[in-house]
Design a protein around this motif. Structure first.
Motif, PDB file in Angstrom:
ATOM      1  N   SER A 180       0.510  -1.255   0.055  1.00  0.00           N
ATOM      2  CA  SER A 180       0.189   0.000  -0.437  1.00  0.00           C
ATOM      3  C   SER A 180       0.784   1.271   0.116  1.00  0.00           C
ATOM      4  CB  SER A 180      -0.884   0.155   0.920  1.00  0.00           C
ATOM      5  OG  SER A 180      -1.749  -1.353   1.603  1.00  0.00           O
ATOM      6  N   GLN A 181       2.278   1.136   0.060  1.00  0.00           N
ATOM      7  CA  GLN A 181       3.158   2.148  -0.056  1.00  0.00           C
ATOM      8  C   GLN A 181       2.963   3.545  -1.032  1.00  0.00           C
ATOM      9  OE1 GLN A 181       5.677   3.151   1.931  1.00  0.00           O
ATOM     10  NE2 GLN A 181       4.516   1.468   3.224  1.00  0.00           N
ATOM     11  N   ASP A 182       1.898   3.148  -2.503  1.00  0.00           N
ATOM     12  CA  ASP A 182       1.482   4.450  -3.570  1.00  0.00           C
ATOM     13  C   ASP A 182       0.588   4.430  -2.610  1.00  0.00           C
ATOM     14  OD1 ASP A 182       0.309   1.760  -3.339  1.00  0.00           O
ATOM     15  OD2 ASP A 182      -0.097   2.456  -5.232  1.00  0.00           O
ATOM     16  N   LEU A 183      -0.699   4.639  -1.762  1.00  0.00           N
ATOM     17  CA  LEU A 183      -1.866   5.010  -1.401  1.00  0.00           C
ATOM     18  C   LEU A 183      -1.431   6.436  -0.653  1.00  0.00           C
ATOM     19  CD1 LEU A 183      -4.678   4.689  -0.013  1.00  0.00           C
ATOM     20  CD2 LEU A 183      -3.354   4.527   2.102  1.00  0.00           C
ATOM     21  N   VAL A 184      -2.354   7.174  -1.668  1.00  0.00           N
ATOM     22  CA  VAL A 184      -2.865   8.568  -0.906  1.00  0.00           C
ATOM     23  C   VAL A 184      -3.930   8.549  -0.399  1.00  0.00           C
ATOM     24  CG1 VAL A 184      -2.867  10.978  -2.220  1.00  0.00           C
ATOM     25  CG2 VAL A 184      -1.660   9.164  -4.051  1.00  0.00           C
ATOM     26  N   LEU A 185      -3.463  10.246   0.677  1.00  0.00           N
ATOM     27  CA  LEU A 185      -5.068  10.566   1.060  1.00  0.00           C
ATOM     28  C   LEU A 185      -5.985  11.679   0.627  1.00  0.00           C
ATOM     29  CD1 LEU A 185      -3.356   9.717   4.830  1.00  0.00           C
ATOM     30  CD2 LEU A 185      -4.581   7.661   3.902  1.00  0.00           C
ATOM     31  N   PRO A 186      -7.153  11.006   0.407  1.00  0.00           N
ATOM     32  CA  PRO A 186      -7.089  12.746  -0.071  1.00  0.00           C
ATOM     33  C   PRO A 186      -7.312  13.834   0.464  1.00  0.00           C
ATOM     34  CG  PRO A 186      -8.545  10.555  -0.201  1.00  0.00           C
ATOM     35  CD  PRO A 186      -7.431  10.332   0.495  1.00  0.00           C
ATOM     36  N   ALA A 187      -7.658  13.978   1.413  1.00  0.00           N
ATOM     37  CA  ALA A 187      -7.568  15.422   2.353  1.00  0.00           C
ATOM     38  C   ALA A 187      -6.065  15.932   2.212  1.00  0.00           C
ATOM     39  CB  ALA A 187      -7.724  14.798   3.636  1.00  0.00           C
ATOM     40  N   ASP A 188      -4.895  15.358   1.773  1.00  0.00           N
ATOM     41  CA  ASP A 188      -3.631  15.799   1.752  1.00  0.00           C
ATOM     42  C   ASP A 188      -4.041  16.572   0.439  1.00  0.00           C
ATOM     43  OD1 ASP A 188      -3.013  14.603   3.890  1.00  0.00           O
ATOM     44  OD2 ASP A 188      -2.330  13.074   2.491  1.00  0.00           O
ATOM     45  N   THR A 189      -4.224  16.708  -0.805  1.00  0.00           N
ATOM     46  CA  THR A 189      -4.988  17.138  -2.162  1.00  0.00           C
ATOM     47  C   THR A 189      -6.040  18.539  -1.968  1.00  0.00           C
ATOM     48  OG1 THR A 189      -5.509  15.378  -3.401  1.00  0.00           O
ATOM     49  CG2 THR A 189      -3.052  16.052  -3.312  1.00  0.00           C
ATOM     50  N   GLU A 190      -7.125  17.707  -1.239  1.00  0.00           N
ATOM     51  CA  GLU A 190      -8.424  18.180  -1.521  1.00  0.00           C
ATOM     52  C   GLU A 190      -8.901  18.190  -0.586  1.00  0.00           C
ATOM     53  OE1 GLU A 190     -11.092  13.774  -2.423  1.00  0.00           O
ATOM     54  OE2 GLU A 190      -9.508  13.991  -3.937  1.00  0.00           O
ATOM     55  N   ILE A 191      -8.331  19.161   0.228  1.00  0.00           N
ATOM     56  CA  ILE A 191      -8.353  19.650   1.471  1.00  0.00           C
ATOM     57  C   ILE A 191      -8.019  21.698   1.574  1.00  0.00           C
ATOM     58  CG2 ILE A 191      -8.541  20.384   3.873  1.00  0.00           C
ATOM     59  CD1 ILE A 191     -10.601  18.612   3.131  1.00  0.00           C
ATOM     60  N   ALA A 192      -8.295  23.165   2.142  1.00  0.00           N
ATOM     61  CA  ALA A 192      -7.686  23.514   1.730  1.00  0.00           C
ATOM     62  C   ALA A 192      -6.175  24.119   2.931  1.00  0.00           C
ATOM     63  CB  ALA A 192      -8.627  25.483   1.661  1.00  0.00           C
ATOM     64  N   ASP A 193      -5.728  24.694   2.250  1.00  0.00           N
ATOM     65  CA  ASP A 193      -4.720  24.513   3.810  1.00  0.00           C
ATOM     66  C   ASP A 193      -5.228  26.146   4.887  1.00  0.00           C
ATOM     67  OD1 ASP A 193      -2.260  23.499   2.037  1.00  0.00           O
ATOM     68  OD2 ASP A 193      -1.434  24.892   1.915  1.00  0.00           O
ATOM     69  N   GLU A 194      -5.705  25.999   4.194  1.00  0.00           N
ATOM     70  CA  GLU A 194      -6.333  26.700   5.882  1.00  0.00           C
ATOM     71  C   GLU A 194      -6.781  26.301   6.560  1.00  0.00           C
ATOM     72  OE1 GLU A 194     -10.186  30.260   6.649  1.00  0.00           O
ATOM     73  OE2 GLU A 194      -9.783  29.439   4.561  1.00  0.00           O
ATOM     74  N   HIS A 196      -6.884  22.803   7.093  1.00  0.00           N
ATOM     75  CA  HIS A 196      -5.085  22.206   7.745  1.00  0.00           C
ATOM     76  C   HIS A 196      -4.734  22.374   8.882  1.00  0.00           C
ATOM     77  CE1 HIS A 196      -4.749  18.385   5.665  1.00  0.00           C
ATOM     78  NE2 HIS A 196      -5.030  18.713   3.998  1.00  0.00           N
ATOM     79  N   ALA A 197      -4.726  23.739   8.306  1.00  0.00           N
ATOM     80  CA  ALA A 197      -4.111  24.910   9.836  1.00  0.00           C
ATOM     81  C   ALA A 197      -5.052  24.861  11.224  1.00  0.00           C
ATOM     82  CB  ALA A 197      -4.098  26.059   9.077  1.00  0.00           C
ATOM     83  N   ARG A 198      -6.531  25.083  11.128  1.00  0.00           N
ATOM     84  CA  ARG A 198      -7.200  24.802  11.823  1.00  0.00           C
ATOM     85  C   ARG A 198      -7.229  23.287  12.697  1.00  0.00           C
ATOM     86  NH1 ARG A 198     -13.192  26.274   9.716  1.00  0.00           N
ATOM     87  NH2 ARG A 198     -12.602  27.840   8.568  1.00  0.00           N
ATOM     88  N   SER A 199      -6.726  22.585  11.815  1.00  0.00           N
ATOM     89  CA  SER A 199      -6.781  21.016  12.564  1.00  0.00           C
ATOM     90  C   SER A 199      -5.682  20.654  13.119  1.00  0.00           C
ATOM     91  CB  SER A 199      -6.189  20.416  11.382  1.00  0.00           C
ATOM     92  OG  SER A 199      -7.524  19.555  10.450  1.00  0.00           O
TER      93      SER A 199
END
Length: 282
Positions: A180-194, A196-199
């Motif tokens: 599973s080493q090529d797994l991409v978590l969608p939030a890494d690319t689809e959730i805005a940086d702002e 992620h900053a809240r998190s």
């Protein structure tokens, strides 16, 4: 949608028929949000349940934090959300840090919870942080576990987690099975940086509280609901000691070893995961 509870608005993603049994998902992190899990399992599980994914207070699509927060605040939020949604009872599923919250909630509100699913939970940060460092040593053998005596402390946690950051771009390898080493978590690319900053702010706040450092292993014996523990073969979070405690202390517990998977069984073995959870909850 945003739903107001206890002075803030929580982002709640509901999927599936409202007449189906309710299933509340509690995300990990701390601060990961529900986006990733629902991307992999939301529609699958919604064929059988009314799935309710919630971003915890201050996380991602929920309102930003305006003050301190601890695990007990989150438990109160979940119970207030249940009442607001008009659900008499629901099952709960907690991943990683969310497994802490699922255990706290099930013990605090036994009449509101029918069944509990734990996926690679983090019930004891002293053990979890050691297991994480041991996993990192597979990639970087020079990493040494700092000595520590006594209960968990914030300094201990920070020192151990800092070792994982030394892995740089290879850090994610610790959490995934070899296939599973090529797994991409969608939030890494689809959730805005702002968002992620809240998190990030939420994570900082929650990890400096005494509740976060408390071992929840003693609560396992207080579980009155049927419980399922899912452990990925390559998961670096849940320690052998916690698994043994679950098997010995939980009156109605079922243990499932997810061969080949890591920390994200719900994504790495999505079909098998849906079948397992559905069979257990039904």
């Amino acid at each position: 949608m945003l739903i107001e509870v206890r002075g803030t608005r929580l982002y709640v993603d509901q999927r599936g028929s409202e007449s189906a049994p309710a299933l509340l998902f509690l995300h990990g992190g701390p601060g990961s949000g529900s986006y990733d899990f629902l991307s992999f399992q939301g529609d699958r599980l919604a064929e059988h349940f009314h799935v309710i994914g919630v971003d915890q207070r201050g996380v991602q699509q929920s309102d930003p934090l305006t003050g301190p927060v601890n695990e007990l605040d989150l438990i109160a939020d979940f119970e207030a959300l249940r009442e607001t949604l008009g659900r008499e009872r629901w099952s709960i599923l907690g991943h990683s840090f969310g497994g802490r919250l699922a255990l706290r909630y099930a013990v605090a509100h036994p009449d509101a919870v029918t069944k509990v699913v734990f996926e690679n939970p983090a019930w004891d940060v002293l053990l979890n942080s050691e297991t994480l460092v041991r996993a990192a040593q597979r990639i970087a053998p020079d990493i040494q576990l700092p000595p520590h005596d006594g209960p968990a402390t914030k300094q201990m946690w920070d020192e151990r987690i800092a070792l994982l950051h030394q892995l740089g771009e290879r850090r994610m390898e610790v959490y995934l099975g070899p296939d599973s080493q090529d797994l991409v978590l969608p939030a890494d690319t689809e959730i805005a940086d702002e968002l992620h900053a809240r998190s990030g702010k939420f994570s900082e706040e929650i990890m400096k509280t005494p509740e976060f450092l408390e071992s929840l292993q003693p609560l396992l014996a207080q579980l009155t609901q049927p419980a399922l523990l899912i452990k990925g073969e390559y998961d670096p979070a849940t320690s052998p000691e916690e698994i043994a405690r679950f098997q010995s202390d939980v009156p109605d517990g079922t243990y499932y070893f997810a061969k080949g998977s890591g920390h994200f069984v719900h994504a790495e073995a999505a079909d098998a995961y849906t079948e397992l959870v559905t069979a257990f909850l039904n």
